[in-house]
Write an enzyme that holds these catalytic residues in place. Structure first.
Site, PDB file in Angstrom:
ATOM      1  N   GLU A 283      19.146 -10.601  -1.452  1.00 14.09           N
ATOM      2  CA  GLU A 283      18.072 -11.057  -0.451  1.00 14.09           C
ATOM      3  C   GLU A 283      17.113 -10.190   0.387  1.00 14.09           C
ATOM      4  O   GLU A 283      16.179 -10.589   0.301  1.00 14.09           O
ATOM      5  CB  GLU A 283      18.793 -11.892   0.640  1.00 14.09           C
ATOM      6  CG  GLU A 283      19.386 -13.143   0.167  1.00 14.09           C
ATOM      7  CD  GLU A 283      21.069 -12.960  -0.392  1.00 14.09           C
ATOM      8  OE1 GLU A 283      21.606 -13.920  -0.604  1.00 14.09           O
ATOM      9  OE2 GLU A 283      21.281 -11.556  -0.404  1.00 14.09           O
ATOM     10  N   ASP A 325     -13.993  12.142  -9.730  1.00 16.44           N
ATOM     11  CA  ASP A 325     -15.109  12.558  -9.705  1.00 16.44           C
ATOM     12  C   ASP A 325     -15.545  14.106  -9.414  1.00 16.44           C
ATOM     13  O   ASP A 325     -14.528  14.796  -8.862  1.00 16.44           O
ATOM     14  CB  ASP A 325     -15.868  11.814  -8.359  1.00 16.44           C
ATOM     15  CG  ASP A 325     -17.400  12.011  -8.215  1.00 16.44           C
ATOM     16  OD1 ASP A 325     -17.847  12.073  -9.108  1.00 16.44           O
ATOM     17  OD2 ASP A 325     -17.804  11.828  -7.115  1.00 16.44           O
ATOM     18  N   ASP A 610     -16.660   7.764  -4.824  1.00 20.00           N
ATOM     19  CA  ASP A 610     -17.181   7.793  -3.326  1.00 20.00           C
ATOM     20  C   ASP A 610     -18.511   6.895  -3.324  1.00 20.00           C
ATOM     21  O   ASP A 610     -18.759   6.403  -2.135  1.00 20.00           O
ATOM     22  CB  ASP A 610     -17.513   9.176  -2.792  1.00 20.00           C
ATOM     23  CG  ASP A 610     -18.522   9.693  -3.707  1.00 20.00           C
ATOM     24  OD1 ASP A 610     -19.130   9.215  -4.910  1.00 20.00           O
ATOM     25  OD2 ASP A 610     -18.787  10.993  -3.329  1.00 20.00           O
ATOM     26  N   ASP A 614     -18.945   3.383  -7.973  1.00 19.13           N
ATOM     27  CA  ASP A 614     -17.729   3.470  -8.570  1.00 19.13           C
ATOM     28  C   ASP A 614     -16.583   2.418  -8.181  1.00 19.13           C
ATOM     29  O   ASP A 614     -15.630   2.329  -8.694  1.00 19.13           O
ATOM     30  CB  ASP A 614     -17.079   4.956  -7.811  1.00 19.13           C
ATOM     31  CG  ASP A 614     -17.733   6.109  -8.003  1.00 19.13           C
ATOM     32  OD1 ASP A 614     -17.989   6.390  -9.125  1.00 19.13           O
ATOM     33  OD2 ASP A 614     -17.949   7.014  -7.216  1.00 19.13           O
ATOM     34  N   ASN A 704      24.823  -8.640   2.734  1.00 17.88           N
ATOM     35  CA  ASN A 704      23.450  -8.381   2.139  1.00 17.88           C
ATOM     36  C   ASN A 704      22.363  -8.089   2.880  1.00 17.88           C
ATOM     37  O   ASN A 704      21.538  -7.168   2.873  1.00 17.88           O
ATOM     38  CB  ASN A 704      23.237  -9.519   1.379  1.00 17.88           C
ATOM     39  CG  ASN A 704      24.094  -9.660  -0.121  1.00 17.88           C
ATOM     40  OD1 ASN A 704      24.963  -8.849  -0.242  1.00 17.88           O
ATOM     41  ND2 ASN A 704      23.697 -10.814  -0.919  1.00 17.88           N
TER      42      ASN A 704
END
Length: 869
Positions: A283, A325, A610, A614, A704
Site C-alpha cells: 500500500e 544547446d 533556453d 526549444d 505495510n
C-alpha cells in the site's frame, strides 16, 4: 511556392493586398474577422476533480477498495477506515503532482507585445498587438517587441534579438534585400518574427502572419501536439502493478475456494481472501516512491538542478543521449578574444604590450572605437565590443582612463550594410580615424599595412597573407574583426565617402569559449555510456570547433545543418543519427525530429534549451532541461528540470543522482515485496494446511503502512556509491521484476515466512490468538531487521552503519511502535494482540533476527571469496 523572404518587397505587399500607407480601418476590421485575433490558442485542461478521480483507476487501488468494502460488510470498520485513509492520501499526492499545470502557452502569450505601432489609413497608429492583422505595416524601432511575423520593406540599421526563437544571443543585422535559396530561420535577414526584440535601428515591415500562423504560433501548436511520455519507472510500475494484481486475484480466488471447501462461512472466507490481498499489496509503495523521488529533488536542488516533475528524477538515471544547446550551457555565454594577429604574428591577448607602437594602436582602436562598457563586472552594450575591453584588461590596460583622457571628435556608427564602425580621436597631437569591422570589407578599404614602426604598401601578397590568416581563424570557429586607422587632414570631416585609405593594424579572433568544466563533464558522460550531442542555432564551423575542443565531436563524426536535415527522410536520419554529434542552424521541428529519431532507436533522451524555440523539443524529450539564468519562461515551463547555473556539468551530476534514486527505489521495492512475500506465504500455508488465519487485516496494514514505510524511506536516503557513473545506463525496457530480482524477493521472503510460521506454531500451543500475536510480532520485527539487508547488495560490514543514520533511526522507531502495540493495553485491544511472556518475546527476537543473520553471512562469504580471486 516561394517563401516570403525569397520574394521582392513590392511582390509581398501586392500578395498581402496592402500598400505603402498600410490598410484602411474598415479593411483591417474585415481581416480580423477573417483571420481572428493575433493571439495564441490553448487546449482545454483537465479539472482537478477529474485528475483526483483518475487516481483511483489503478488496478491495485480497485482491489483495496473491494477489500475495504468487504471489511465494512463484515463489521471490521477499523480496517475499512485505515484502507480508505491510505487511498485518499495517495490520490491527493498524485493530484498535487499532476496539477503542476502546464503554463507554456500562458508564457507564450506573455511574450506577445501588448501594443504595436502600425500604419492605418496612411497614419502612424498605436494599437493592441491582438488587433494586428496580415497586411498591416509594422513600424519598428529599438525597444519594441515584434507583434507579428513580417517581411521588411525598409530597413535602417535594424538589429533584432531572436534568441527566444533561435537560441542564439547575438543580435541579428536585418536587411530589406531579397534572399535567394532556402534559408534557416536564423538566416532570414529580411524577416522579423513575433516575440523577438528590436535592439537597434528602425524598420517598416508588412505583416505576413498573425496568431497561430506565426513562427511562435507554430511552436505553440507543436507544444499542444507533443504529449508527455511515461517514465521508464512508471512503465515498470504499471507493468508490475498489472502482473501483481492478476497474481493476487488468482491466489485470492484459490484461497476463497479452498476456504469454502473446508466448510468455512462465506463471510469468513472472504475476510481470509481480504487478509491475503492486504498482505500482498504494498500500500505504501506509491507514497514511498514519491517521497524518495522528492528527497532526490532536494539533493539535486543543492547541486543547482531544480526538478519540476518528480517522475523525472529516476528517468535521469537511464538517460543515454544528452542533446545540449551550445551557448551558455557548454560555453560561457560571453565573447572572448582568443588570438590576435598583429605585425605578421599570431599572439595570445596576454602577449600584447602597450609599449610597442603597433600593439598600442590596436589597443587604441579596441578601446576608443567602442561603445560598450564593463561596470562592476557587468557588460553594458554589445558582447563583441565588451570582449575587446576584456582583451586589453588582460594586459593591465585601464580602458576607462583612455576614454576619460581622449575625447571622441567624430563618429560613423556601426551599420549592418557597411559592416564598419569609425571614430575620430586626437592621438599624439594628430587627428586619427580608428576603424574596425568585417575583414573582407575593411581590407578592400586599406592601402597600407603597419609592421612595427614602419608602414608599407598593401600589396596583393600582403593581402593574401592576411586573408589566409582570417581563413585559418574562421576554420577554428573564431569570429574575426579587422582593425585599421588613418591620419586625417586638419579640418577634414569624417564621412561615408572618405571612410577609406586605411592602414591595416591587425585582427582579433574571438569566440564564446567552452566552460572550463565542460570537457570533464563530457568525458564523464561518455564513461557513463551517455552520448552527448550538440544542437545549436550557431553556424556549423563554430559549433564543430567548440564540439572538438570539449570532446563531443570526434574523428568520424558528422556535423549537420538544419537544411540538410530537412532534405532527408526519417529512415535516413535513423541510420545516421548514431554518428551525428553536431546539429547546427536548426529549427524547432528539426529538434523534435532529432529527439524522436534517438527515441526510435531505444534511447532515453535529455534535451537542453533556453529559448521559446526549444520548448516543443523539451516537452518531447524524456527529460527536458531548461536554463535557469538565460532561459525563457516558456522553456522553463516545458522542461522537467531547470539548471540554476546553466551548466552542462550539472546535468551529469543530476544523472548520477538519478541513477542513485532509481537504485534506492529498487532496493525499497525489494524490501517491501520480500516482506509482503513472507506475509503471502504465511497466509497461503495456513490456508492449505487448514490452520487459522495467521494475521488480522489490521496487523498487515500496521506492518505495510507503519513499520515498513520507515525502513523503506531510510533505504531511499542511501548515499551514492562512488562508481555509479562507471556503469552503463540501465535498459529502460527492462522492467523492475527481472528473474534475478524476483528470485531475491522469493528466497528472502521465504526465509522470513519460515521464521514467522515457527513463531505461529509456538503460539498455537497456547491459543489461536497467541499464535496470531507471535506471528504478527515476528513478521514485523523480521522486516525491520530486513531493512539493513536491502540498503545494498554488499554486506552491512562493507557499507557500514554510519553511512545511513536514517536506517538506524527507522529501525529504532519501528521497534518502538511494535513495543507500544504489544505492551500498551489500549493498543493491544485495537490491534487484537495478546499479552506475551518474556520467553515468548525472546523467541520472537531470535526468530526475527535469523533471516538477516543468514543473508549477511552469505554476503560476507561471497565478499571473502571475491577478495581471494
Amino acid at each position: 511556392m516561394r517563401e516570403w523572404y525569397q520574394k521582392q518587397a513590392k511582390d509581398v505587399l501586392e500578395a498581402m493586398e496592402s500598400g505603402a500607407g498600410g490598410l484602411k480601418t474598415e479593411e483591417a476590421t474585415a481581416r480580423r474577422e477573417k483571420y481572428g485575433k493575433n493571439e495564441l490558442e490553448e487546449e482545454e485542461k483537465k479539472s482537478v476533480a477529474r485528475i483526483f478521480l483518475e487516481q483511483f483507476l489503478d488496478v491495485l487501488v480497485l482491489i483495496l477498495i473491494v477489500a475495504a468494502a468487504i471489511s465494512a460488510v463484515s463489521g471490521n470498520l477499523e480496517s475499512t477506515l485505515v484502507i480508505l485513509v491510505v487511498l485518499v492520501l495517495n490520490a491527493a499526492l498524485g493530484t498535487l503532482q499532476y496539477v503542476k499545470a502546464e503554463k507554456s502557452l500562458d508564457s507564450l502569450k506573455a511574450l506577445s507585445s501588448p501594443n504595436a505601432k502600425v500604419l492605418r489609413d496612411g497614419k502612424k497608429t498605436e494599437i493592441p498587438a491582438a488587433e494586428v492583422v496580415p497586411g498591416d505595416i509594422l513600424l519598428l524601432e529599438a525597444g519594441d517587441l515584434v507583434a507579428a511575423d513580417g517581411r521588411i520593406l525598409a530597413c535602417h540599421s535594424l538589429q533584432v534579438n531572436e534568441s527566444s526563437l533561435t537560441g542564439e544571443a547575438m543580435n541579428v543585422d536585418k536587411t530589406e534585400e531579397t534572399l535567394e535559396g532556402e534559408q534557416a530561420l536564423g538566416d532570414r535577414k529580411n524577416m522579423v518574427y513575433s516575440g523577438s526584440l528590436v535592439t537597434y535601428g528602425r524598420a517598416e515591415a508588412v505583416v505576413t502572419a498573425t496568431g497561430m500562423e506565426t513562427e511562435i504560433g507554430r511552436i505553440a501548436e507543436l507544444l499542444n501536439q507533443t504529449k508527455e511520455k511515461k517514465t521508464p519507472l512508471q512503465k515498470s510500475l504499471d507493468d508490475f502493478g498489472k502482473k501483481l494484481a492478476m497474481v493476487i486475484l488468482g491466489i485470492c480466488v484459490i484461497v476463497f475456494l479452498l476456504s469454502i471447501y473446508r466448510k468455512m462461512a462465506v463471510l469468513d472466507a472472504m475476510m481470509f481472501a481480504v487478509a491475503l490481498a492486504v498482505a500482498a499489496i504494498p500500500e505504501a509503495l506509491s507514497s514511498i516512491v514519491t517521497i524518495v523521488q522528492a528527497m532526490g529533488t532536494q539533493k539535486m536542488a543543492k547541486e543547482q538542478a531544480i526538478i519540476k516533475d518528480l517522475k523525472a528524477v529516476e528517468t535521469l538515471g537511464c538517460v543515454s543521449v544528452i542533446c545540449s544547446d551550445k551557448t551558455g550551457t557548454l560555453t560561457q555565454n560571453k565573447m572572448s578574444v582568443q588570438k590576435v594577429y598583429v605585425g605578421g604574428k599570431v599572439l595570445n591577448p596576454e602577449e600584447l604590450d602597450i609599449r610597442e607602437q603597433l600593439h598600442r594602436y590596436l589597443m587604441y582602436d579596441a578601446i576608443l572605437n567602442n561603445d560598450s562598457q564593463i561596470k562592476e563586472g557587468k557588460v553594458i552594450g554589445d558582447p563583441t565590443e565588451a570582449a575587446l575591453l576584456e582583451m586589453v584588461r588582460k594586459v593591465k590596460v585601464d580602458d576607462d582612463f583612455y576614454r576619460e583622457e581622449m575625447q571622441r571628435l567624430e563618429e560613423l556608427p556601426f551599420d549592418s550594410d557597411r559592416k564598419l564602425m569609425s571614430t575620430t580621436y586626437r592621438l599624439h597631437g594628430v587627428n586619427t580615424v580608428l576603424t574596425k569591422g568585417a575583414v573582407d570589407v575593411l581590407l578592400k578599404r586599406t592601402v597600407a599595412v603597419r609592421d612595427g614602426e614602419t608602414i608599407k604598401e598593401m600589396s596583393p601578397e600582403e593581402m593574401q597573407v592576411i586573408e589566409e590568416q582570417n581563413r585559418k581563424f574562421s576554420e577554428q570557429g573564431l569570429r574575426v574583426l579587422a582593425f585599421a586607422y588613418r591620419e586625417s587632414n586638419p579640418g577634414e570631416a569624417l564621412t561615408l565617402e572618405n571612410e577609406k585609405d586605411f592602414i591595416f593594424i591587425g585582427l582579433a579572433a574571438m569566440i564564446d569559449p567552452p566552460r572550463e568544466e565542460a570537457k570533464d563533464a563530457v568525458a564523464a558522460a561518455k564513461r557513463a555510456g551517455i552520448r552527448p550531442v550538440m544542437i545549436t542555432g550557431d553556424h556549423k564551423i563554430t559549433a564543430t570547433a567548440i564540439a572538438k575542443q570539449i570532446g563531443i565531436y570526434e574523428e568520424g563524426d558528422i556535423a549537420m545543418v538544419g537544411t540538410e536535415l530537412d532534405s532527408i527522410t526519417d529512415k535516413e536520419l535513423d541510420q545516421l543519427i548514431g554518428n551525428i554529434s553536431v546539429f547546427a542552424r536548426v529549427s524547432p521541428e528539426n529538434k523534435i525530429r532529432i529527439v524522436e529519431s534517438h527515441q526510435r532507436r531505444g534511447a532515453i533522451v535529455s534535451m537542453t534549451g533556453d529559448g521559446v524555440n526549444d520548448a516543443p523539443a523539451l516537452k518531447k524529450a524524456d527529460i527536458g532541461v531548461a536554463m535557469g539564468i538565460t532561459g525563457t519562461e516558456v522553456s522553463k515551463d516545458a522542461a522537467s528540470m531547470i539548471l540554476s547555473d546553466d551548466n552542462f556539468a550539472t546535468i551529469i551530476k543530476a544523472v548520477a543522482n538519478g541513477r542513485n534514486v532509481y537504485k534506492n527505489i529498487r532496493n525499497a521495492i525489494l524490501f517491501l515485496l520480500s516482506g509482503n512475500m513472507a506475509g503471502i506465504m504465511a497466509v497461503l500455508y495456513t490456508s492449505i494446511a487448514g490452520l487459522p488465519v495467521p494475521f488480522a487485516p489490521v496487523h498487515l496494514l500496521f506492518i505495510n503502512l507503519l513499520t515498513d514505510s520507515l525502513p523503506a524511506l531510510a533505504i531511499g536516503m542511501e548515499p551514492m556509491e562512488k562508481d555509479i557513473l562507471s556503469e552503463k545506463p540501465r535498459n529502460p525496457k527492462e522492467g523492475i521484476l527481472t528473474p534475478a530480482f524476483m528470485g531475491r524477493i522469493f528466497w528472502q521472503g521465504a526465509l522470513i515466512a519460515v521464521c514467522t510460521m515457527a513463531a505461529f506454531y509456538m503460539g498455537l500451543e497456547s491459543s489461536t490468538a497467541m499464535a496470531s500475536t507471535m506471528a504478527f510480532a515476528t513478521l514485523t520485527l523480521a522486516r525491520l531487521f530486513h531493512g539493513f539487508n536491502c540498503r545494498s547488495r554488499h554486506s552491512i560490514f562493507k557499507i557500514g552503519f554510519s553511512g545511513n543514520w536514517y536506517s538506524l533511526g527507522a529501525f529504532a522507531l519501528g521497534v518502538l511502535l511494535l513495543a507500544a502495540v504489544t505492551l500498551l493495553p489500549f493498543l493491544r485491544g485495537l490491534f487484537d494482540v495478546e499479552v506475551m511472556t518474556a520467553g515468548q518475546m525472546g523467541m520472537i527476537v531470535l526468530l526475527a533476527a535469523a533471516p538477516t543473520l543468514l543473508i549477511q553471512a552469505v554476503r560476507v562469504g561471497m565478499e571473502l571469496v571475491k577478495r581471494k580471486l
